[in-house]
Design a protein around this motif. Sequence first.
Motif, PDB file in Angstrom:
ATOM      1  N   HIS A  13       0.979  -1.112  -0.102  1.00  0.00           N
ATOM      2  CA  HIS A  13       0.065   0.021  -0.058  1.00  0.00           C
ATOM      3  C   HIS A  13       0.716   1.347   0.032  1.00  0.00           C
ATOM      4  CE1 HIS A  13      -4.158  -1.337   0.747  1.00  0.00           C
ATOM      5  NE2 HIS A  13      -3.626  -2.550   0.977  1.00  0.00           N
ATOM      6  N   GLN A  15       1.717   3.384   2.449  1.00  0.00           N
ATOM      7  CA  GLN A  15       1.298   4.099   3.686  1.00  0.00           C
ATOM      8  C   GLN A  15       2.819   4.346   4.354  1.00  0.00           C
ATOM      9  OE1 GLN A  15      -1.374   6.102   3.829  1.00  0.00           O
ATOM     10  NE2 GLN A  15      -2.007   5.079   2.034  1.00  0.00           N
ATOM     11  N   VAL A  52       0.010   3.251  10.476  1.00  0.00           N
ATOM     12  CA  VAL A  52      -0.982   3.517   9.075  1.00  0.00           C
ATOM     13  C   VAL A  52      -0.748   2.093   8.169  1.00  0.00           C
ATOM     14  CG1 VAL A  52      -0.528   5.915   9.611  1.00  0.00           C
ATOM     15  CG2 VAL A  52       1.081   4.563   7.958  1.00  0.00           C
ATOM     16  N   CYS A  53       0.139   1.052   8.597  1.00  0.00           N
ATOM     17  CA  CYS A  53       0.047  -0.117   7.804  1.00  0.00           C
ATOM     18  C   CYS A  53      -1.232  -0.733   7.868  1.00  0.00           C
ATOM     19  CB  CYS A  53       1.029  -0.980   8.011  1.00  0.00           C
ATOM     20  SG  CYS A  53       0.867  -2.624   7.190  1.00  0.00           S
ATOM     21  N   PRO A  54      -2.027  -0.686   6.681  1.00  0.00           N
ATOM     22  CA  PRO A  54      -3.399  -1.280   6.558  1.00  0.00           C
ATOM     23  C   PRO A  54      -3.328  -2.830   7.057  1.00  0.00           C
ATOM     24  CG  PRO A  54      -3.062   0.052   4.595  1.00  0.00           C
ATOM     25  CD  PRO A  54      -1.746  -0.245   5.044  1.00  0.00           C
ATOM     26  N   LEU A  55      -2.344  -3.498   6.794  1.00  0.00           N
ATOM     27  CA  LEU A  55      -2.158  -4.913   7.064  1.00  0.00           C
ATOM     28  C   LEU A  55      -1.773  -4.976   8.388  1.00  0.00           C
ATOM     29  CD1 LEU A  55      -3.412  -6.827   4.849  1.00  0.00           C
ATOM     30  CD2 LEU A  55      -2.439  -4.599   4.009  1.00  0.00           C
ATOM     31  N   GLN A  56      -1.059  -4.160   8.946  1.00  0.00           N
ATOM     32  CA  GLN A  56      -0.460  -4.287  10.136  1.00  0.00           C
ATOM     33  C   GLN A  56       0.698  -5.265  10.190  1.00  0.00           C
ATOM     34  OE1 GLN A  56      -1.639  -2.201  13.487  1.00  0.00           O
ATOM     35  NE2 GLN A  56      -2.085  -1.170  11.368  1.00  0.00           N
TER      36      GLN A  56
ATOM     37  N   ASN B  45      -8.448  -4.845  13.266  1.00  0.00           N
ATOM     38  CA  ASN B  45      -8.738  -4.232  11.687  1.00  0.00           C
ATOM     39  C   ASN B  45      -9.675  -4.532  10.953  1.00  0.00           C
ATOM     40  OD1 ASN B  45      -7.095  -2.524  10.211  1.00  0.00           O
ATOM     41  ND2 ASN B  45      -6.094  -4.214   9.388  1.00  0.00           N
ATOM     42  N   ARG B  66      -1.685  -4.547  17.260  1.00  0.00           N
ATOM     43  CA  ARG B  66      -0.604  -4.585  18.828  1.00  0.00           C
ATOM     44  C   ARG B  66      -0.601  -3.246  19.220  1.00  0.00           C
ATOM     45  NH1 ARG B  66       2.099  -7.468  14.890  1.00  0.00           N
ATOM     46  NH2 ARG B  66       2.685  -5.622  13.944  1.00  0.00           N
ATOM     47  N   TRP B 298     -10.295   4.504   6.388  1.00  0.00           N
ATOM     48  CA  TRP B 298      -9.371   3.888   7.410  1.00  0.00           C
ATOM     49  C   TRP B 298      -8.429   4.699   8.092  1.00  0.00           C
ATOM     50  CZ3 TRP B 298      -4.258   2.372   8.141  1.00  0.00           C
ATOM     51  CH2 TRP B 298      -4.024   1.385   9.099  1.00  0.00           C
ATOM     52  N   THR B 302      -6.704   7.343  13.175  1.00  0.00           N
ATOM     53  CA  THR B 302      -5.377   7.680  13.399  1.00  0.00           C
ATOM     54  C   THR B 302      -4.871   8.968  13.195  1.00  0.00           C
ATOM     55  OG1 THR B 302      -4.569   5.355  12.566  1.00  0.00           O
ATOM     56  CG2 THR B 302      -2.704   6.937  12.790  1.00  0.00           C
ATOM     57  N   TRP B 333      -8.554   3.104   0.016  1.00  0.00           N
ATOM     58  CA  TRP B 333      -8.411   2.150  -0.919  1.00  0.00           C
ATOM     59  C   TRP B 333      -9.192   1.211  -0.822  1.00  0.00           C
ATOM     60  CZ3 TRP B 333      -6.532   1.514   3.980  1.00  0.00           C
ATOM     61  CH2 TRP B 333      -6.808   0.288   4.548  1.00  0.00           C
ATOM     62  N   ARG B 340      -7.247  -2.895  -7.719  1.00  0.00           N
ATOM     63  CA  ARG B 340      -7.305  -1.971  -6.322  1.00  0.00           C
ATOM     64  C   ARG B 340      -7.513  -0.746  -7.023  1.00  0.00           C
ATOM     65  NH1 ARG B 340      -2.321  -2.137  -2.292  1.00  0.00           N
ATOM     66  NH2 ARG B 340      -3.405  -4.032  -1.953  1.00  0.00           N
ATOM     67  N   GLN B 342      -7.011   3.072  -5.466  1.00  0.00           N
ATOM     68  CA  GLN B 342      -6.166   3.796  -4.404  1.00  0.00           C
ATOM     69  C   GLN B 342      -6.531   5.393  -4.699  1.00  0.00           C
ATOM     70  OE1 GLN B 342      -3.658   2.919  -1.886  1.00  0.00           O
ATOM     71  NE2 GLN B 342      -4.348   4.967  -1.390  1.00  0.00           N
ATOM     72  N   GLN B 384      -0.427  -2.495  -9.288  1.00  0.00           N
ATOM     73  CA  GLN B 384       0.454  -1.928  -8.598  1.00  0.00           C
ATOM     74  C   GLN B 384       0.874  -0.528  -9.275  1.00  0.00           C
ATOM     75  OE1 GLN B 384       0.630  -2.577  -5.435  1.00  0.00           O
ATOM     76  NE2 GLN B 384       1.924  -0.851  -4.650  1.00  0.00           N
TER      77      GLN B 384
END
Lengths: 62, 405
Positions: A13, A15, A52-56, B45, B66, B298, B302, B333, B340, B342, B384
């Motif tokens: 992504h 990010q 901010v990583c969408p996939l953590q 998530n 986490r 999303w 944050t 996204w 995808r 984006q 991509q």
Amino acid sequence: MKVVVDMNKCQDHGQCVFAAPEVFSMDDSGRLAYVADPDDALRDEVEEAADVCPLQAIRIED
Amino acid sequence: MTPRSARVVVAGASMAGLRAAEQLRAAGWTGAITLVGDEPHMPYNRPPLSKEVLAGKAAFTSLSFRPRASVADVQWRLGTKAVAARLARNTVELDDGETLSYDGLVVATGMRPRRLSCPGPLVGRHTVRTIDDAQSLRQALTRPAVRVVVVGGGFIGCEVAATAVALGARQVTVVDPLPLPMAGPLGELLAGALLKRHEERGVRFALDAGVTGFTGDDHVTGVALGDGTVLPADVVVESVGSVANTEWLDGNGLDLSDGVLTDEHLRVGGRPEVVAVGDVARFPNARYDGVPRRVEHWCIPTDTAKHAAKTLVAHLTGSTAGLPPFAPLPTFWSDQHDFRLQSFGAPALGKEDVRVLEGVLDGDVVVGYHTGGRLTGVVALGGQAAAVAASRYRAELLKQPAPTA
């Protein structure tokens, strides 16, 4: 500080690149590359990148 | 320094609540933090719920965030709901009868799915908001040869439809009252291209169509449309928008007409000790027109948490935040089938002037949205390469003035 990215989770992504450009980057084909042992002064940026990583997929190990 | 006895209550324990707690610590709050959340799960998530998790490619257990080490000492009140607040007394009431007093309050109660109020059976109708929703939908979709009707052609609806096709559903139909899916946020040019891609991959569409009811006795057997058609359905997914969880704030004189209205620093109702974060917050974005909007992307939990925490901690510690107005660069996204979407910036604000910037509509493409000649947003569609191209325009969007209010 040690940075680990779970490349099985990563979906490129990008990010993290925006959050911590000194640590994370994208190559021309859009694949993630990163510095595994960045300077501790970059901790805030790396924490933000992990957030901010969408996939953590980003983990910080001390 | 903050007194040890002081407490911030965070109402809502999903991503926005967790990020708020972490950012309170990052902003220097050393007092107590209590997170109150109605779900029994630790924050997790949500995007994979309509995609990888629904498809069985990621485990439900892999979704948990986490938390940062800095929030190891916060008090979690999971499975507990804030049911009322008295802002004049700095108290929040919980559904277990307890009343929490606070020095600072973070509103992070988010949204819940809107439900259709048409007549008919309830069994067989699903939503996709929580881990429990997704678990139950996955069970339904993995039965053999199911016929699926997705009501609502937005991002989530189209993601679910794509996932249902990938899971081998016998028939997948998306119903929407508008003539194109996702046209609201993306405009007609891209929406048309997306419709084509979905149809090529086996999703059917019933557009310009409204749902009037559900057929079946105990379990849904079909979806009745306004023109008399009945679409056979074993599984119905309602993806028709969401409703803000703000009822618990009633009676405090707040503007709760769509989420909770905040000022440009995410403060609620002129109260410096109350801030709102996540998709429940309706805030002005100084980067654009100053009209307060809720944003369900999303990244917003944050982004809002970071700004709101600084605002709140500055007030609680008697220092000055001196922050510029909140001005996030929106980004979202969506993964559907093998492509995808984006986006950077605010495409919806530039829908009257849409141009292909790079590529071609039936391949990888980057589309630009403009208003008054100014680029407001870009959306890439494809693989991509398109996403990488879009990210080049991000810098241009960031450079544009975020006018001070």
